[in-house]
Design a protein around this motif. Sequence first.
Motif, PDB file in Angstrom:
ATOM      1  N   ALA A  53      -0.283   6.467  -1.178  1.00  0.00           N
ATOM      2  CA  ALA A  53       0.943   7.568  -1.943  1.00  0.00           C
ATOM      3  C   ALA A  53      -0.625   8.964  -2.566  1.00  0.00           C
ATOM      4  O   ALA A  53       0.182   9.474  -1.893  1.00  0.00           O
ATOM      5  CB  ALA A  53       2.691   6.754  -2.584  1.00  0.00           C
ATOM      6  N   THR A  54      -1.423   8.436  -2.673  1.00  0.00           N
ATOM      7  CA  THR A  54      -2.366   9.172  -3.605  1.00  0.00           C
ATOM      8  C   THR A  54      -3.065   9.838  -2.451  1.00  0.00           C
ATOM      9  O   THR A  54      -4.356  10.815  -2.630  1.00  0.00           O
ATOM     10  CB  THR A  54      -2.506   9.136  -4.603  1.00  0.00           C
ATOM     11  N   ALA A  55      -3.252   9.525  -1.311  1.00  0.00           N
ATOM     12  CA  ALA A  55      -4.538  10.117   0.002  1.00  0.00           C
ATOM     13  C   ALA A  55      -4.369  11.673   0.068  1.00  0.00           C
ATOM     14  O   ALA A  55      -3.172  11.394   0.395  1.00  0.00           O
ATOM     15  CB  ALA A  55      -3.944   8.760   0.937  1.00  0.00           C
ATOM     16  N   THR A 109       0.391  -1.115  -0.175  1.00  0.00           N
ATOM     17  CA  THR A 109      -0.183  -0.214  -0.425  1.00  0.00           C
ATOM     18  C   THR A 109       1.006   1.096   0.031  1.00  0.00           C
ATOM     19  O   THR A 109       0.396   2.150  -0.830  1.00  0.00           O
ATOM     20  CB  THR A 109      -0.745   0.589   1.234  1.00  0.00           C
ATOM     21  N   ILE A 110       2.237   0.900   0.712  1.00  0.00           N
ATOM     22  CA  ILE A 110       2.991   2.383   0.586  1.00  0.00           C
ATOM     23  C   ILE A 110       2.913   2.906  -0.854  1.00  0.00           C
ATOM     24  O   ILE A 110       3.648   4.118  -0.839  1.00  0.00           O
ATOM     25  CB  ILE A 110       4.221   2.012   1.944  1.00  0.00           C
ATOM     26  N   ALA A 111       3.173   2.248  -1.825  1.00  0.00           N
ATOM     27  CA  ALA A 111       3.597   2.774  -3.299  1.00  0.00           C
ATOM     28  C   ALA A 111       1.521   2.419  -3.854  1.00  0.00           C
ATOM     29  O   ALA A 111       2.291   1.862  -4.793  1.00  0.00           O
ATOM     30  CB  ALA A 111       4.160   1.178  -4.096  1.00  0.00           C
ATOM     31  N   GLY A 112       1.066   2.163  -3.273  1.00  0.00           N
ATOM     32  CA  GLY A 112      -0.117   2.015  -4.227  1.00  0.00           C
ATOM     33  C   GLY A 112      -1.055   3.582  -4.364  1.00  0.00           C
ATOM     34  O   GLY A 112      -0.591   4.741  -4.199  1.00  0.00           O
ATOM     35  N   THR A 113      -1.516   3.240  -5.259  1.00  0.00           N
ATOM     36  CA  THR A 113      -2.180   4.802  -6.408  1.00  0.00           C
ATOM     37  C   THR A 113      -3.870   4.347  -5.797  1.00  0.00           C
ATOM     38  O   THR A 113      -4.198   3.714  -5.968  1.00  0.00           O
ATOM     39  CB  THR A 113      -1.523   4.558  -7.432  1.00  0.00           C
ATOM     40  N   ALA A 114      -4.600   5.958  -5.679  1.00  0.00           N
ATOM     41  CA  ALA A 114      -5.744   5.466  -6.427  1.00  0.00           C
ATOM     42  C   ALA A 114      -6.142   7.089  -6.927  1.00  0.00           C
ATOM     43  O   ALA A 114      -5.963   8.529  -6.996  1.00  0.00           O
ATOM     44  CB  ALA A 114      -6.584   5.555  -5.138  1.00  0.00           C
ATOM     45  N   ALA A 115      -7.441   6.347  -8.293  1.00  0.00           N
ATOM     46  CA  ALA A 115      -7.319   7.171  -8.693  1.00  0.00           C
ATOM     47  C   ALA A 115      -7.916   8.731  -8.012  1.00  0.00           C
ATOM     48  O   ALA A 115      -8.693  10.284  -8.486  1.00  0.00           O
ATOM     49  CB  ALA A 115      -8.687   7.777  -9.505  1.00  0.00           C
ATOM     50  N   ASP A 116      -8.727   8.926  -6.649  1.00  0.00           N
ATOM     51  CA  ASP A 116      -9.135   9.594  -6.076  1.00  0.00           C
ATOM     52  C   ASP A 116      -8.404   9.548  -5.189  1.00  0.00           C
ATOM     53  O   ASP A 116      -8.822   9.082  -4.132  1.00  0.00           O
ATOM     54  CB  ASP A 116     -10.585   9.345  -5.439  1.00  0.00           C
ATOM     55  N   SER A 166      -8.842  11.223  -1.991  1.00  0.00           N
ATOM     56  CA  SER A 166     -10.241  11.191  -1.159  1.00  0.00           C
ATOM     57  C   SER A 166     -10.620   8.862  -1.090  1.00  0.00           C
ATOM     58  O   SER A 166     -11.119   8.820   0.169  1.00  0.00           O
ATOM     59  CB  SER A 166     -11.143  11.592  -0.724  1.00  0.00           C
ATOM     60  N   ASP A 167      -9.500   8.175  -1.877  1.00  0.00           N
ATOM     61  CA  ASP A 167     -10.042   7.008  -1.431  1.00  0.00           C
ATOM     62  C   ASP A 167      -9.517   6.414  -1.027  1.00  0.00           C
ATOM     63  O   ASP A 167      -7.589   6.782  -1.149  1.00  0.00           O
ATOM     64  CB  ASP A 167     -10.501   6.632  -3.059  1.00  0.00           C
ATOM     65  N   ASN A 168      -8.909   6.117   0.525  1.00  0.00           N
ATOM     66  CA  ASN A 168      -7.815   5.213   0.975  1.00  0.00           C
ATOM     67  C   ASN A 168      -8.173   3.706   1.067  1.00  0.00           C
ATOM     68  O   ASN A 168      -7.635   2.827   1.752  1.00  0.00           O
ATOM     69  CB  ASN A 168      -8.476   5.187   2.998  1.00  0.00           C
ATOM     70  N   VAL A 169      -9.084   3.413   0.261  1.00  0.00           N
ATOM     71  CA  VAL A 169      -9.390   2.024   0.300  1.00  0.00           C
ATOM     72  C   VAL A 169      -9.695   0.830  -1.140  1.00  0.00           C
ATOM     73  O   VAL A 169      -9.167  -0.110  -1.404  1.00  0.00           O
ATOM     74  CB  VAL A 169     -10.622   0.843   1.098  1.00  0.00           C
ATOM     75  N   GLY A 170      -9.979   1.782  -1.845  1.00  0.00           N
ATOM     76  CA  GLY A 170     -10.378   1.351  -3.319  1.00  0.00           C
ATOM     77  C   GLY A 170      -9.111   1.365  -4.389  1.00  0.00           C
ATOM     78  O   GLY A 170      -8.896   2.340  -5.669  1.00  0.00           O
ATOM     79  N   TYR A 171      -7.761   1.091  -3.676  1.00  0.00           N
ATOM     80  CA  TYR A 171      -6.648   1.999  -4.554  1.00  0.00           C
ATOM     81  C   TYR A 171      -6.096   0.317  -5.437  1.00  0.00           C
ATOM     82  O   TYR A 171      -6.210  -0.686  -4.604  1.00  0.00           O
ATOM     83  CB  TYR A 171      -5.082   2.667  -3.292  1.00  0.00           C
TER      84      TYR A 171
END
Length: 312
Positions: free
Chosen positions: A118-120, A10-17, A19-24
């Motif tokens: 990382a995008t949060a 997760t530390i290297a994860g990304t999400a489109a939004d 504000s999204d902390n789980v859908g990444y």
Amino acid sequence: MVVILGTGGTIAGTAADASDNVGYQAAQLGVAQLIAAIPPLARRALEAEQVVQLDSKDMDFATWRLLAERVAAHLARPEVAGVVITHGTDTLEETAYFLQRVLAPGKPVVITAAMRPATALQTDGPQNLLDAVTLAAEGRVPGVLVMFAGSIHSAEQVRKVHSYRVDAFASADGARLGAMEEGGVRWFAAGPQRGAQPVVGLAHLPQGDLSWPRVQIVLNHVGADGSVVQALLAQGVDGLVVAGTGNGSLSHALEAALREAQQQGVRVLRSTRCDAGLVTASAEALPSAGALSPVKARIELLLDLLSSPVPR
């Protein structure tokens, strides 16, 4: 110098939004990108290596061996004060315990991670990674440590205790080693001691996943019987860890099935599904895993089987 080894998570994860902390999507950024996002790390003597790029729920034996080999290679360099590993949280405690038992490193090996991508908007990864580098560079306590949410844990005691909070890890029985406070380390207790010996050396680890002993975990619960154990015996298994209730207690049916497995040459260890506390040993009971959690008891049994295989 500190070497940072990336494995994804997760530390290297990304999400489109943001504000999204789980859908990444986990494991999207390389370790060099993680370092570049933390300005204070530019002042540190660092090296980075991407070992693998995966979601830690998919961690496997081959990756464990590769990671152990890379850690050992870097620790052998005199200019390296310590190693930091970025990891996913799901199996972090298992990787930490495995590395401690296989390497027993004389320098710090600090594993860190994140609960938010990382995008949060308020990502926790950068601070965790900065703290991990600070801890590794200090070099005071050898062995495998976990640096997370400001707390320092030992590989033996750390457990993931929450599914989504940023302070998701704790030490069993409150045995936290220390804390990172405004860039400085405050120690509460001694960590692993120098001179400890690995239970199994790197040379004895199998090359492929299929060559490792087959060790599974079963659970005691209301209505537990021996059917799961019997099914595993039919498939072929080398070891079983049972997560008992309370002080490792087992239903009569489950215990009978496990004793039958013993008679067939299968190694059995009795742990507890409780979050803390040890399983007391007795001559009448199945062998105790002590204070090890079920997943760490499984690793201990895996390594023990590698050092003294069960004759089949």
